[in-house]
Design an enzyme around this catalytic site. Sequence first.
Site, short mmCIF file in Angstrom:
data_model
loop_
_atom_site.label_atom_id
_atom_site.label_comp_id
_atom_site.label_asym_id
_atom_site.label_seq_id
_atom_site.Cartn_x
_atom_site.Cartn_y
_atom_site.Cartn_z
N ASN A 233 -2.84 5.71 -2.70
CA ASN A 233 -2.17 6.93 -3.17
C ASN A 233 -1.41 7.71 -2.11
O ASN A 233 -0.53 8.48 -2.45
CB ASN A 233 -3.20 7.86 -3.81
CG ASN A 233 -3.82 7.23 -5.03
OD1 ASN A 233 -3.16 6.56 -5.80
ND2 ASN A 233 -5.11 7.44 -5.20
N TYR A 234 -1.76 7.56 -0.85
CA TYR A 234 -1.19 8.44 0.15
C TYR A 234 -0.33 7.74 1.20
O TYR A 234 0.53 8.37 1.80
CB TYR A 234 -2.29 9.24 0.85
CG TYR A 234 -3.13 10.01 -0.12
CD1 TYR A 234 -2.56 10.99 -0.93
CD2 TYR A 234 -4.48 9.74 -0.28
CE1 TYR A 234 -3.33 11.69 -1.84
CE2 TYR A 234 -5.25 10.44 -1.20
CZ TYR A 234 -4.66 11.41 -1.96
OH TYR A 234 -5.42 12.09 -2.87
#
Length: 70
Positions: free
Chosen positions: A28-29
């Site tokens: 996600n990051y």
Amino acid sequence: MKKIHELSLQEHTIACSQTYRLETSRDNYLDPRITVAWCLRHRISVSKIFDSRLRNKFMWTMNVESDFRY
């Protein structure tokens, strides 16, 4: 009695935090282009880092050059 309660809370906190998925940051990051470029530079198959679900999700990154810099 207070010490027992504190240890019980610590045990509960540790048990709850163990369910955190370590892959969350990667999925996600992190910019997947960085990961793919790193794999290319080090001659590591992207499939060792990304499972098929993530390879399909990040298909747009598979043509990145090995010298990609963010």
